[in-house]
Scaffold this motif. Structure first.
Motif, PDB file in Angstrom:
ATOM      1  N   ASP A  87      -1.301   6.493   1.796  1.00 51.30           N
ATOM      2  CA  ASP A  87      -2.336   5.469   1.755  1.00 51.30           C
ATOM      3  C   ASP A  87      -3.193   5.727   0.516  1.00 51.30           C
ATOM      4  OD1 ASP A  87      -1.397   4.579   4.218  1.00 51.30           O
ATOM      5  OD2 ASP A  87      -2.799   5.840   5.336  1.00 51.30           O
ATOM      6  N   PRO A  88      -3.158   4.848  -0.487  1.00 50.45           N
ATOM      7  CA  PRO A  88      -3.862   5.123  -1.754  1.00 50.45           C
ATOM      8  C   PRO A  88      -5.380   5.087  -1.584  1.00 50.45           C
ATOM      9  CG  PRO A  88      -2.934   2.898  -1.749  1.00 50.45           C
ATOM     10  CD  PRO A  88      -2.409   3.583  -0.525  1.00 50.45           C
ATOM     11  N   ILE A  89      -6.029   6.194  -1.918  1.00 48.49           N
ATOM     12  CA  ILE A  89      -7.486   6.261  -1.774  1.00 48.49           C
ATOM     13  C   ILE A  89      -8.185   5.400  -2.822  1.00 48.49           C
ATOM     14  CG2 ILE A  89      -7.377   8.555  -0.749  1.00 48.49           C
ATOM     15  CD1 ILE A  89      -8.312   9.681  -3.434  1.00 48.49           C
ATOM     16  N   GLU A  90      -7.454   4.905  -3.810  1.00 45.61           N
ATOM     17  CA  GLU A  90      -8.039   4.007  -4.805  1.00 45.61           C
ATOM     18  C   GLU A  90      -8.547   2.711  -4.174  1.00 45.61           C
ATOM     19  OE1 GLU A  90      -5.437   6.901  -6.601  1.00 45.61           O
ATOM     20  OE2 GLU A  90      -4.993   5.360  -5.110  1.00 45.61           O
ATOM     21  N   LEU A  91      -8.052   2.418  -2.973  1.00 43.75           N
ATOM     22  CA  LEU A  91      -8.492   1.203  -2.284  1.00 43.75           C
ATOM     23  C   LEU A  91      -9.839   1.384  -1.581  1.00 43.75           C
ATOM     24  CD1 LEU A  91      -5.214  -0.162  -0.605  1.00 43.75           C
ATOM     25  CD2 LEU A  91      -6.294  -0.888  -2.734  1.00 43.75           C
ATOM     26  N   ILE A  92     -10.282   2.622  -1.420  1.00 41.03           N
ATOM     27  CA  ILE A  92     -11.523   2.870  -0.689  1.00 41.03           C
ATOM     28  C   ILE A  92     -12.731   2.208  -1.355  1.00 41.03           C
ATOM     29  CG2 ILE A  92     -13.157   4.676   0.015  1.00 41.03           C
ATOM     30  CD1 ILE A  92     -10.790   6.442   0.682  1.00 41.03           C
ATOM     31  N   PRO A  93     -12.929   2.374  -2.683  1.00 39.08           N
ATOM     32  CA  PRO A  93     -14.068   1.678  -3.310  1.00 39.08           C
ATOM     33  C   PRO A  93     -13.975   0.160  -3.150  1.00 39.08           C
ATOM     34  CG  PRO A  93     -13.220   3.388  -4.767  1.00 39.08           C
ATOM     35  CD  PRO A  93     -12.241   3.253  -3.647  1.00 39.08           C
ATOM     36  N   VAL A 153     -14.589  -5.541   9.332  1.00 40.69           N
ATOM     37  CA  VAL A 153     -13.304  -4.844   9.457  1.00 40.69           C
ATOM     38  C   VAL A 153     -12.409  -5.264   8.303  1.00 40.69           C
ATOM     39  CG1 VAL A 153     -11.255  -4.469  10.865  1.00 40.69           C
ATOM     40  CG2 VAL A 153     -13.488  -4.730  11.973  1.00 40.69           C
ATOM     41  N   ILE A 154     -11.885  -4.267   7.599  1.00 45.73           N
ATOM     42  CA  ILE A 154     -11.002  -4.537   6.458  1.00 45.73           C
ATOM     43  C   ILE A 154      -9.701  -3.797   6.692  1.00 45.73           C
ATOM     44  CG2 ILE A 154     -10.721  -4.345   3.966  1.00 45.73           C
ATOM     45  CD1 ILE A 154     -13.823  -4.241   3.802  1.00 45.73           C
ATOM     46  N   PHE A 214      -7.352   6.928   7.177  1.00 40.64           N
ATOM     47  CA  PHE A 214      -6.109   6.934   6.390  1.00 40.64           C
ATOM     48  C   PHE A 214      -5.390   8.261   6.596  1.00 40.64           C
ATOM     49  CE2 PHE A 214      -9.554   8.510   3.822  1.00 40.64           C
ATOM     50  CZ  PHE A 214      -9.032   9.613   3.180  1.00 40.64           C
ATOM     51  N   SER A 215      -4.131   8.283   6.229  1.00 35.33           N
ATOM     52  CA  SER A 215      -3.324   9.500   6.334  1.00 35.33           C
ATOM     53  C   SER A 215      -3.624  10.416   5.152  1.00 35.33           C
ATOM     54  CB  SER A 215      -1.835   9.149   6.360  1.00 35.33           C
ATOM     55  OG  SER A 215      -1.549   8.336   7.479  1.00 35.33           O
ATOM     56  N   LYS A 248     -17.167   9.527  -8.718  1.00 38.84           N
ATOM     57  CA  LYS A 248     -16.918   8.579  -9.808  1.00 38.84           C
ATOM     58  C   LYS A 248     -17.223   7.137  -9.413  1.00 38.84           C
ATOM     59  CE  LYS A 248     -13.160   6.784 -12.690  1.00 38.84           C
ATOM     60  NZ  LYS A 248     -11.694   6.831 -12.978  1.00 38.84           N
ATOM     61  N   ASP A 249     -16.732   6.702  -8.243  1.00 39.02           N
ATOM     62  CA  ASP A 249     -16.780   5.278  -7.888  1.00 39.02           C
ATOM     63  C   ASP A 249     -17.863   4.911  -6.880  1.00 39.02           C
ATOM     64  OD1 ASP A 249     -14.498   4.722  -9.501  1.00 39.02           O
ATOM     65  OD2 ASP A 249     -13.209   5.523  -7.908  1.00 39.02           O
TER      66      ASP A 249
END
Length: 272
Positions: free
Chosen positions: A82-88, A100-101, A76-77, A12-13
């Motif tokens: 850890d919300p995967i929504e932050l990956i995009p 590095v983020i 991530f765990s 999707k993203d």
């Protein structure tokens, strides 16, 4: 569930990206490995590392970063805390040039008391540390391949990722988030594992313990010496009327014990 969620998220993203999903299993005793083998068999992009024993929450992900082959790696765990929504969001910031983020927990849906204790712990480490320790950073973040190459050269026997990020990537980008509740399973962490992780930060990036020993030992010795002088003067002035008893022995024990503590701390400073 995390594998499916990641695939849906990429479709999707981040549809233009190729990716691999690497699971790290710390000697699970349930059906985790069996399920991982099925996932790997179904999709060649899914891979798994099966540790021969539980190497801990610091060593395993650190080693896992080295096994990735992408231009960047996100750790991530797998319990959805850890919300995967932050990956995009992290990927888009990486596209802008950030190497590095990191992600910072500003709030948590976990036990409020535990979050409070962690906050105090991070504050203490930050005050005593020689490096700028990142508060409420668990390792969840994006790491460019160039930074991972730097980590490979360090040969750290007991790596602390958040400390290494603070030391070797001081210009990292921080993204704030709220930690979610674990969706399944129970944490394997207990008092001893948490204590081990806490002491790893304390001993790796602070001299607080050594200096407390040095100052405390010096103070005990100084006070014992002053009391010994006072007792000596009183005994000279009131020879017959002043009965010291076993007090001089106790003063001597405290004096030499303080000296030992002082020189132990001083020796530690030289070794470091």
């Amino acid at each position: 569930p995390i594998c499916k969620a990641l695939k849906d998220m990429f479709a999707k993203d981040l549809p233009k990206y190729e990716y691999e999903i690497i699971f790290i299993d710390n000697k699970s005793k349930d059906k985790t490995r069996e399920n991982l083998r099925l996932l790997c068999k179904e999709d060649s992009r899914v891979k798994a590392i099966f540790n021969i024993k539980n190497f801990g929450q610091s060593n395993s992900p650190f080693y896992g970063l080295f096994q990735s082959s992408g231009d960047c790696t996100i750790f991530f765990s797998a319990d959805f805390q850890d919300p995967i929504e932050l990956i995009p969001i992290m990927v888009h910031e990486w596209e802008k040039g950030h190497k590095v983020i990191t992600t910072i927990r500003t709030r948590s849906k976990e036990n409020k008391f535990m979050y409070f204790l962690r906050t105090i712990y991070y504050k203490l480490i930050k005050i005593m540390s020689k490096e700028e320790i990142i508060e409420h950073f668990t390792g969840f973040g994006l790491y460019d391949k160039s930074f991972i190459d730097i980590l490979k050269t360090l040969n750290e026997p007991r790596p602390l990722l958040r400390g290494l990020v603070a030391e070797y990537a001081p210009d990292h980008l921080e993204i704030k988030y709220e930690q979610q509740l674990r969706k399944a399973g129970k944490t394997s962490n207990n008092f001893f594992s948490l204590y081990d992780a806490a002491m790893l930060s304390f001993t790796s990036y602070t001299k607080g313990g050594l200096r407390i020993a040095t100052f405390f030992g010096f103070t005990i010795s100084l006070v014992s010496f002053l009391i010994a002088i006072m007792y000596f003067i009183l005994k000279i002035l009131y020879w017959n009327g002043f009965i010291a008893g076993n007090i001089p022995i106790l003063i001597g024990v405290f004096f030499f014990g303080g000296l030992q503590l002082f020189f132990t701390g001083l020796l530690g400073e030289y070794i470091i």
